[in-house]
Design a protein around this motif. Structure first.
Motif, short mmCIF file in Angstrom:
data_model
loop_
_atom_site.label_atom_id
_atom_site.label_comp_id
_atom_site.label_asym_id
_atom_site.label_seq_id
_atom_site.Cartn_x
_atom_site.Cartn_y
_atom_site.Cartn_z
N GLN A 164 8.61 24.99 1.39
CA GLN A 164 7.82 24.05 1.59
C GLN A 164 6.76 24.10 2.71
O GLN A 164 7.11 24.71 3.56
N LEU A 165 5.64 23.82 2.36
CA LEU A 165 4.48 24.18 3.35
C LEU A 165 3.79 22.81 3.66
O LEU A 165 3.30 22.13 2.75
N SER A 166 3.70 22.10 4.74
CA SER A 166 3.25 20.66 4.79
C SER A 166 1.57 20.79 4.98
O SER A 166 1.27 21.18 6.37
N ARG A 167 0.86 20.49 4.32
CA ARG A 167 -0.56 20.42 4.34
C ARG A 167 -0.96 19.43 5.59
O ARG A 167 -2.00 19.76 6.28
N SER A 168 -0.29 18.54 5.55
CA SER A 168 -0.67 17.19 6.54
C SER A 168 -0.34 17.84 7.98
O SER A 168 -1.31 17.69 9.00
N MET A 209 -0.37 14.55 22.83
CA MET A 209 0.83 13.77 22.08
C MET A 209 0.42 13.12 20.91
O MET A 209 1.28 12.85 19.84
N GLY A 210 -0.70 12.59 20.91
CA GLY A 210 -1.20 11.54 19.79
C GLY A 210 -1.26 12.28 18.57
O GLY A 210 -0.90 11.86 17.39
N VAL A 211 -1.63 13.67 18.54
CA VAL A 211 -1.39 14.65 17.41
C VAL A 211 0.13 14.79 16.61
O VAL A 211 0.27 14.71 15.64
N LEU A 212 0.85 14.78 17.77
CA LEU A 212 2.00 15.00 17.51
C LEU A 212 2.80 13.87 16.80
O LEU A 212 3.57 13.91 15.93
N GLY A 243 1.11 11.89 15.18
CA GLY A 243 0.48 11.72 14.05
C GLY A 243 1.25 12.66 12.70
O GLY A 243 1.59 11.99 11.77
N ILE A 244 1.65 13.53 13.31
CA ILE A 244 2.57 14.50 12.59
C ILE A 244 3.78 13.90 12.46
O ILE A 244 4.19 13.84 11.13
#
Length: 103
Positions: free
Chosen positions: A51-55, A83-86, A88-89
């Motif tokens: 699996q490869l997460s595009r998000s 941290m905001g990006v993490l 979001g992930i």
């Protein structure tokens, strides 16, 4: 492993000097550590689950694009954006897992 070490080094720098300028070497640790960690996790998931997460790739691309602008911020704010990006992930992963479980 490298991502965890780089992240901890970046956090240590931010703790000792949260305000002021962010040198390029600090930016590499503060932003690059989490990027390496997420890429490592994605690599493991690809090998194990195919699996490869595009998000996740999208969130990481956003962080890479923002990195040059982050050099104008104090280290604490660079950390907050990262941290905001993490977060979001994490949120998109949770949403995807719930969606997949409902199927």
């Amino acid at each position: 492993m490298t991502g965890v070490i780089a992240t901890s080094a970046g956090v240590e720098l931010v703790i000792h000097e949260p305000f002021g300028t962010t040198p390029a070497s600090w930016l590499i640790l503060i932003v690059g550590g989490p990027i390496l960690f997420v890429l490592g996790r994605m690599g493991s998931e690809y090998v194990l689950l195919r699996q490869l997460s595009r998000s996740r790739l999208g969130w990481l691309a956003l962080l890479v694009v923002l990195t040059p602008a982050l050099s104008a911020l104090a280290p604490i704010f660079v950390s907050i954006v990262t941290m905001g990006v993490l977060v979001g992930i994490t949120l998109t992963d949770m949403w995807r897992n719930r969606r997949d479980a409902a199927r």
